[in-house]
Design an enzyme around this catalytic site. Sequence first.
Site, PDB file in Angstrom:
ATOM      1  N   LYS A 160       0.802  -1.219   0.032  1.00 48.87           N
ATOM      2  CA  LYS A 160       0.030   0.020  -0.007  1.00 48.87           C
ATOM      3  C   LYS A 160       0.976   1.269  -0.110  1.00 48.87           C
ATOM      4  O   LYS A 160       0.551   2.219  -0.785  1.00 48.87           O
ATOM      5  CB  LYS A 160      -0.784  -0.132   1.448  1.00 48.87           C
ATOM      6  CG  LYS A 160      -1.442   1.335   1.714  1.00 48.87           C
ATOM      7  CD  LYS A 160      -2.343   1.187   2.974  1.00 48.87           C
ATOM      8  CE  LYS A 160      -1.737   1.694   4.199  1.00 48.87           C
ATOM      9  NZ  LYS A 160      -1.398   2.943   4.463  1.00 48.87           N
ATOM     10  N   ASN A 161       1.918   1.258   0.764  1.00 48.81           N
ATOM     11  CA  ASN A 161       2.820   2.528   0.901  1.00 48.81           C
ATOM     12  C   ASN A 161       3.815   2.488  -0.082  1.00 48.81           C
ATOM     13  O   ASN A 161       4.463   3.745   0.021  1.00 48.81           O
ATOM     14  CB  ASN A 161       3.182   2.403   2.331  1.00 48.81           C
ATOM     15  CG  ASN A 161       2.205   2.519   3.368  1.00 48.81           C
ATOM     16  OD1 ASN A 161       1.057   2.869   3.102  1.00 48.81           O
ATOM     17  ND2 ASN A 161       2.581   2.320   4.533  1.00 48.81           N
ATOM     18  N   CYS A 180      -5.304   7.338   9.090  1.00 54.25           N
ATOM     19  CA  CYS A 180      -5.634   6.885  10.486  1.00 54.25           C
ATOM     20  C   CYS A 180      -5.377   7.836  11.478  1.00 54.25           C
ATOM     21  O   CYS A 180      -4.496   8.739  11.556  1.00 54.25           O
ATOM     22  CB  CYS A 180      -4.640   5.715  10.510  1.00 54.25           C
ATOM     23  SG  CYS A 180      -5.152   4.166   9.802  1.00 54.25           S
ATOM     24  N   ARG A 186      -0.454  13.914  13.115  1.00 53.23           N
ATOM     25  CA  ARG A 186      -0.180  13.864  11.598  1.00 53.23           C
ATOM     26  C   ARG A 186       0.006  14.936  11.046  1.00 53.23           C
ATOM     27  O   ARG A 186      -0.773  15.083   9.925  1.00 53.23           O
ATOM     28  CB  ARG A 186      -0.949  12.607  11.160  1.00 53.23           C
ATOM     29  CG  ARG A 186      -0.932  11.398  11.896  1.00 53.23           C
ATOM     30  CD  ARG A 186      -1.533  10.281  11.086  1.00 53.23           C
ATOM     31  NE  ARG A 186      -0.610   9.968  10.047  1.00 53.23           N
ATOM     32  CZ  ARG A 186      -0.621   8.931   9.282  1.00 53.23           C
ATOM     33  NH1 ARG A 186      -1.778   8.085   9.013  1.00 53.23           N
ATOM     34  NH2 ARG A 186       0.167   8.443   8.232  1.00 53.23           N
ATOM     35  N   ASP A 215       4.051   0.252  12.173  1.00 57.61           N
ATOM     36  CA  ASP A 215       3.247  -0.594  11.574  1.00 57.61           C
ATOM     37  C   ASP A 215       2.991  -2.240  12.119  1.00 57.61           C
ATOM     38  O   ASP A 215       2.088  -2.849  11.768  1.00 57.61           O
ATOM     39  CB  ASP A 215       3.258  -0.356  10.360  1.00 57.61           C
ATOM     40  CG  ASP A 215       3.064   1.037   9.837  1.00 57.61           C
ATOM     41  OD1 ASP A 215       1.706   1.649  10.274  1.00 57.61           O
ATOM     42  OD2 ASP A 215       3.856   1.496   9.066  1.00 57.61           O
ATOM     43  N   ARG A 245      -8.644  -0.538   3.427  1.00 61.97           N
ATOM     44  CA  ARG A 245      -7.669   0.560   3.058  1.00 61.97           C
ATOM     45  C   ARG A 245      -6.307  -0.200   3.045  1.00 61.97           C
ATOM     46  O   ARG A 245      -5.679   0.379   1.986  1.00 61.97           O
ATOM     47  CB  ARG A 245      -7.359   1.605   4.416  1.00 61.97           C
ATOM     48  CG  ARG A 245      -8.552   2.518   4.470  1.00 61.97           C
ATOM     49  CD  ARG A 245      -8.227   3.632   5.255  1.00 61.97           C
ATOM     50  NE  ARG A 245      -6.897   4.428   4.797  1.00 61.97           N
ATOM     51  CZ  ARG A 245      -6.301   4.804   5.692  1.00 61.97           C
ATOM     52  NH1 ARG A 245      -6.326   4.840   6.843  1.00 61.97           N
ATOM     53  NH2 ARG A 245      -4.818   4.995   5.176  1.00 61.97           N
TER      54      ARG A 245
END
Length: 455
Positions: free
Chosen positions: A40-41, A137, A142, A327, A435
């Site tokens: 995803k990243n 999230c 952030r 994570d 997601r």
Amino acid sequence: MSSLTKDAQKAAERVGLVSDKIVINGGKPLRGRIEIRGAKNLATKAMVAALLADTPSTLRDVPDISDVGVVTGMLEAYGVSVHNDGDGTLVLDPSNVLKAHFAQIDALAGSSRIPILFCGPLLHRLGEALIPDLGGCRIGDRPINFHLDALRAFGAIVHKSYEGIRLTAPNGLQGADIELPYPSVGATEQVLLTATLARGTTELRNAAIEPEIMDLIAILQKMGAIINVEPNRVIFIEGVEKLEGYDHRALFDRNEAASWASAALATEGDIFVGGAKQQELMTFLNIFRKVGGAFDIHEDGIRFYHPGGPLKPVVVETDVHPGFMTDWQQPLIVALTKASGRSVVHETVYENRFGFTDALIEMGADIVVHKDGLESISRRVPRRPLEQAAVINGPTPLHGADIEIPDLRGGFSHLIAALTAEGTSTVTNIGIISRGYEHFIDKLDLLGADFVYAG
Ligand code: EPU
């Protein structure tokens, strides 16, 4: 209904974070083989990079997750055609880039942080970028100050308004000298995506060097960029006049791999994660082994399993690469509730990433979160002011509960907790998990979980 409203609605539906639920009967080990695809990243950033080119790009192994849907919607709003063959290959054609309607972008951006990375490419292509309030999230403030400071250093002018942030570059973008206050993944990507087409050379110090960033650099090099990664987190980017489209297979999702590994350990199961590779998981594998997990490395993936016997406690600090990723701690903590003794997990990357432990405590875990960290424990890296620590005393059996998922990684750990717990758990808001975890319901089914999905 105007076509704009329809488009905005379509875009919002694509993001589709619906409030659905799963009822899990815990206590069954997960066993079997699953496949994982691109990270995803990385995939989402690679999609943004396609905006920089004059010709189409092909990205392979793209996971079917809602964050990819968000970026697809945003690219389409800017006139990029995105063809998805339905089997993980995207062809992104940026030959008709145009200004997007704010409503379309706003409808999409609410659930992701990727839109901030559109700034550099849009300034190059259109001379202007409009960034709505960002989602992602709920794991702390952030902020985006590193991003905005870097963009200013390239010559962008930042206008803040009630809608979001508008950036212009009346004199174009020039290479810059930038030192990040912290090796931020997103801010490093921002600099890379902006510097490649800026006039002159950019020096970036204190850069993030995560494998996903190295894969993004590989993509940019395929496109024609000149990027040198130097020792000590220094990256030099020599601006070029134009970039071509790329053809690239995305790096595998090491966060998803680590999550299923922890699920195997916590449920006393045995999961073969097809597509997982050792190199990018080395730090995780060391901790997994220290806790008592076993793994076999194969050509086509890694088998993670509980070899029997008690699990052991560990002390672990999350960190930037090559440290233990922030994570990875959430799924691991579920396994640590089964270890005999006291484990300590220091979170040093985000200031609020232990909220998910409330649900584990409700399920019977003995976890104490120290909101200001633990001064008494000797540390490998200097403390950051935002550090927190979770102390986990085990083993504690978990029992079923009603849980509402708060964020992506915390949410996955709740799923694992419910799978290990005695009795039935109802887990709501599981749309968030889509997601970042491709087809996770199908995967749970493949692995023999006992659940009813009420989507
Ligand atoms: N930070 C600032 N100002 C900024 C940017 C970051 O203070 O302008 C701070 C953050 O608040 C945080 C630290 O710097 O305390 C690190 O944040 P970073 O910028 O590295 O994170 P990110 O780019 O927003 C990405 C991943 C995260 C992952 C982190 C760390 C994406 C889309 N997200 O976030 O992944 O945890 O790097 O590796 O790539 C996830 O996948 O669930 C996820 C949250």
